[in-house]
Design a protein around this motif. Structure first.
Motif, PDB file in Angstrom:
ATOM      1  N   GLU A  54       0.894  -1.282   0.108  1.00  0.00           N
ATOM      2  CA  GLU A  54       0.089  -0.149  -0.111  1.00  0.00           C
ATOM      3  C   GLU A  54       0.865   1.249  -0.074  1.00  0.00           C
ATOM      4  O   GLU A  54       1.758   1.384   0.752  1.00  0.00           O
ATOM      5  N   PHE A  55       0.773   2.175  -0.843  1.00  0.00           N
ATOM      6  CA  PHE A  55       1.482   3.431  -0.972  1.00  0.00           C
ATOM      7  C   PHE A  55       1.000   3.979   0.526  1.00  0.00           C
ATOM      8  O   PHE A  55      -0.191   4.083   0.787  1.00  0.00           O
ATOM      9  N   HIS A  60       2.014   9.205  -1.452  1.00  0.00           N
ATOM     10  CA  HIS A  60       1.103   9.229  -2.790  1.00  0.00           C
ATOM     11  C   HIS A  60       0.780  10.699  -3.105  1.00  0.00           C
ATOM     12  O   HIS A  60       0.925  10.895  -4.417  1.00  0.00           O
ATOM     13  N   ILE A  77       2.511   1.139 -12.920  1.00  0.00           N
ATOM     14  CA  ILE A  77       2.515   1.126 -11.417  1.00  0.00           C
ATOM     15  C   ILE A  77       2.836  -0.410 -11.096  1.00  0.00           C
ATOM     16  O   ILE A  77       2.423  -1.320 -11.692  1.00  0.00           O
ATOM     17  N   ARG A  90      -6.657 -11.282  -6.734  1.00  0.00           N
ATOM     18  CA  ARG A  90      -8.111 -10.287  -6.572  1.00  0.00           C
ATOM     19  C   ARG A  90      -7.959  -9.045  -5.882  1.00  0.00           C
ATOM     20  O   ARG A  90      -8.745  -8.362  -6.368  1.00  0.00           O
ATOM     21  N   THR A  91      -6.858  -9.102  -4.882  1.00  0.00           N
ATOM     22  CA  THR A  91      -6.695  -7.589  -4.181  1.00  0.00           C
ATOM     23  C   THR A  91      -6.281  -6.813  -5.347  1.00  0.00           C
ATOM     24  O   THR A  91      -6.655  -5.708  -5.314  1.00  0.00           O
ATOM     25  N   ASP A  92      -5.300  -7.165  -5.829  1.00  0.00           N
ATOM     26  CA  ASP A  92      -4.723  -6.314  -6.816  1.00  0.00           C
ATOM     27  C   ASP A  92      -5.958  -5.728  -7.847  1.00  0.00           C
ATOM     28  O   ASP A  92      -5.839  -4.304  -8.010  1.00  0.00           O
ATOM     29  N   SER A  94      -9.050  -5.405  -7.321  1.00  0.00           N
ATOM     30  CA  SER A  94     -10.243  -4.906  -6.699  1.00  0.00           C
ATOM     31  C   SER A  94      -9.943  -3.319  -6.410  1.00  0.00           C
ATOM     32  O   SER A  94     -10.433  -2.312  -6.279  1.00  0.00           O
ATOM     33  N   PHE A  95      -8.217  -3.384  -6.150  1.00  0.00           N
ATOM     34  CA  PHE A  95      -7.790  -1.757  -5.894  1.00  0.00           C
ATOM     35  C   PHE A  95      -7.431  -1.188  -7.213  1.00  0.00           C
ATOM     36  O   PHE A  95      -7.335   0.088  -6.920  1.00  0.00           O
ATOM     37  N   ALA A  96      -7.316  -1.661  -8.199  1.00  0.00           N
ATOM     38  CA  ALA A  96      -6.508  -1.257  -9.448  1.00  0.00           C
ATOM     39  C   ALA A  96      -7.614   0.152  -9.774  1.00  0.00           C
ATOM     40  O   ALA A  96      -8.491  -0.127 -10.547  1.00  0.00           O
ATOM     41  N   GLY A  97      -7.058   1.323  -9.642  1.00  0.00           N
ATOM     42  CA  GLY A  97      -7.855   2.480  -9.767  1.00  0.00           C
ATOM     43  C   GLY A  97      -7.311   3.492 -10.867  1.00  0.00           C
ATOM     44  O   GLY A  97      -7.699   4.576 -10.926  1.00  0.00           O
ATOM     45  N   GLU A  98      -6.139   3.050 -11.593  1.00  0.00           N
ATOM     46  CA  GLU A  98      -5.717   3.949 -12.630  1.00  0.00           C
ATOM     47  C   GLU A  98      -5.985   3.240 -13.944  1.00  0.00           C
ATOM     48  O   GLU A  98      -4.861   2.340 -14.472  1.00  0.00           O
ATOM     49  N   PRO A  99      -7.100   3.366 -14.663  1.00  0.00           N
ATOM     50  CA  PRO A  99      -7.179   2.775 -15.983  1.00  0.00           C
ATOM     51  C   PRO A  99      -6.091   2.834 -16.949  1.00  0.00           C
ATOM     52  O   PRO A  99      -6.233   1.942 -17.867  1.00  0.00           O
TER      53      PRO A  99
END
Lengths: 162, 119
Positions: A54-55, A60, A77, A90-92, A94-99
């Motif tokens: 986690e950053f 960040h 990233i 799965r965690t990666d 669900s968190f991936a927020g930079e399309p």
């Protein structure tokens, strides 16, 4: 396809090795719209964990503002998996927020070889893409690629298709 | 004067592509309600059904992480700048662990002061 300079890949791998067995994480920034990673920024893993990264929220903010000021965006990233394959968990996902980012994973589970793979993660859908490593220092047209942790060998590689 | 809110790429579909929008409110909660009246659905991406700040985003007031300012109760003043960033996190953590974490988030107190940290 992710095209990235060998010196940056080497720096990412060195970071992952240095933090092993904890997961390492960071960003490679590049000019907005260029899809070219140019500036490697190793980040602190605030979770300091072998299975999670986690950053740090303040680092960040600082790094994202700096990119904004420089007209850059997070082109890559990256993080490491230290005991499993270089494939998004799965965690990666669900968190991936930079399309717009290439999600680069490095596995350091083998002491002598690195597995380096790149993915797009958009709306929970993972798409693997080829990684093209550019040897700028030797010959700008020479291209080598990693595949599944082997030594660089081929000129271009197809992704596994999974 | 209003409060400037910086919107990350992934949420710009709610703001017509705008990178910066303006809103008003005495607390972060009020601000997000105000924004949602013009950018429907935005609040739901930031706040869980249990009225806690979502685990997948970081929200800052000026230079502070709102988790240290009372989360949704964080006080705002005209001229403040609010920044929203998607949290960057993940790891080899398996599905069961991720599901447990999601439940933990859902079960967090309504004031959102509890921050889930993985170890």
């Amino acid at each position: 396809m992710l095209s990235i300079d060998r010196s940056i890949v080497d720096a990412i791998v060195a970071h992952a090795r240095r933090d092993h067995p904890d997961e390492a994480c960071g960003v490679v920034a590049g000019p907005v719209g260029s899809d070219t990673p140019t500036r490697h920024i190793p980040m602190e893993n605030a979770a300091r964990s072998m299975t999670f990264y986690e950053f740090d929220s303040m680092e960040h903010l600082r790094v994202w503002r700096e990119m904004d000021d420089r007209d850059e965006e997070p082109v890559v990233i990256y993080h490491s998996h230290t005991a499993t394959e270089a494939y998004p968990s799965r965690t990666d996902i669900s968190f991936a927020g930079e399309p717009g980012a290439h999600y680069l994973l490095v596995s350091t589970r083998e002491p002598d070889t690195e597995e380096i793979r790149s993915f797009r993660i958009v709306d929970g859908v993972v798409t693997e893409e080829p990684v093209r490593i550019l040897d700028a220092g030797v010959d700008p047209h020479a291209v080598q690629s990693y595949m599944f942790g082997q030594s660089p060998a081929t000129v271009d590689y197809e992704c596994s298709g999974r | 004067m209003a409060i400037e809110v910086r919107i990350p790429t992934i949420l710009r579909s709610y703001t017509g592509g705008a990178k910066v929008v303006e809103g008003s409110g005495d607390t972060l909660n009020d601000l997000l309600t105000d924004l949602d009246s013009r950018h429907a659905g935005l609040r739901g991406r930031l706040v869980t059904e249990a009225d806690a700040l979502h685990r997948f985003v970081n929200v800052y007031v000026n230079d502070e992480d709102v988790r240290f300012l009372g989360a949704l109760d964080a006080k705002l003043n005209d001229g403040d700048s609010v920044t929203i960033l998607p949290a960057v996190a993940g790891g080899a953590f398996g599905f069961a662990a991720a599901a447990a974490m999601a439940q933990h988030v859902a079960a967090a107190p309504a004031d959102g002061r509890t921050r889930v940290t993985a170890s």
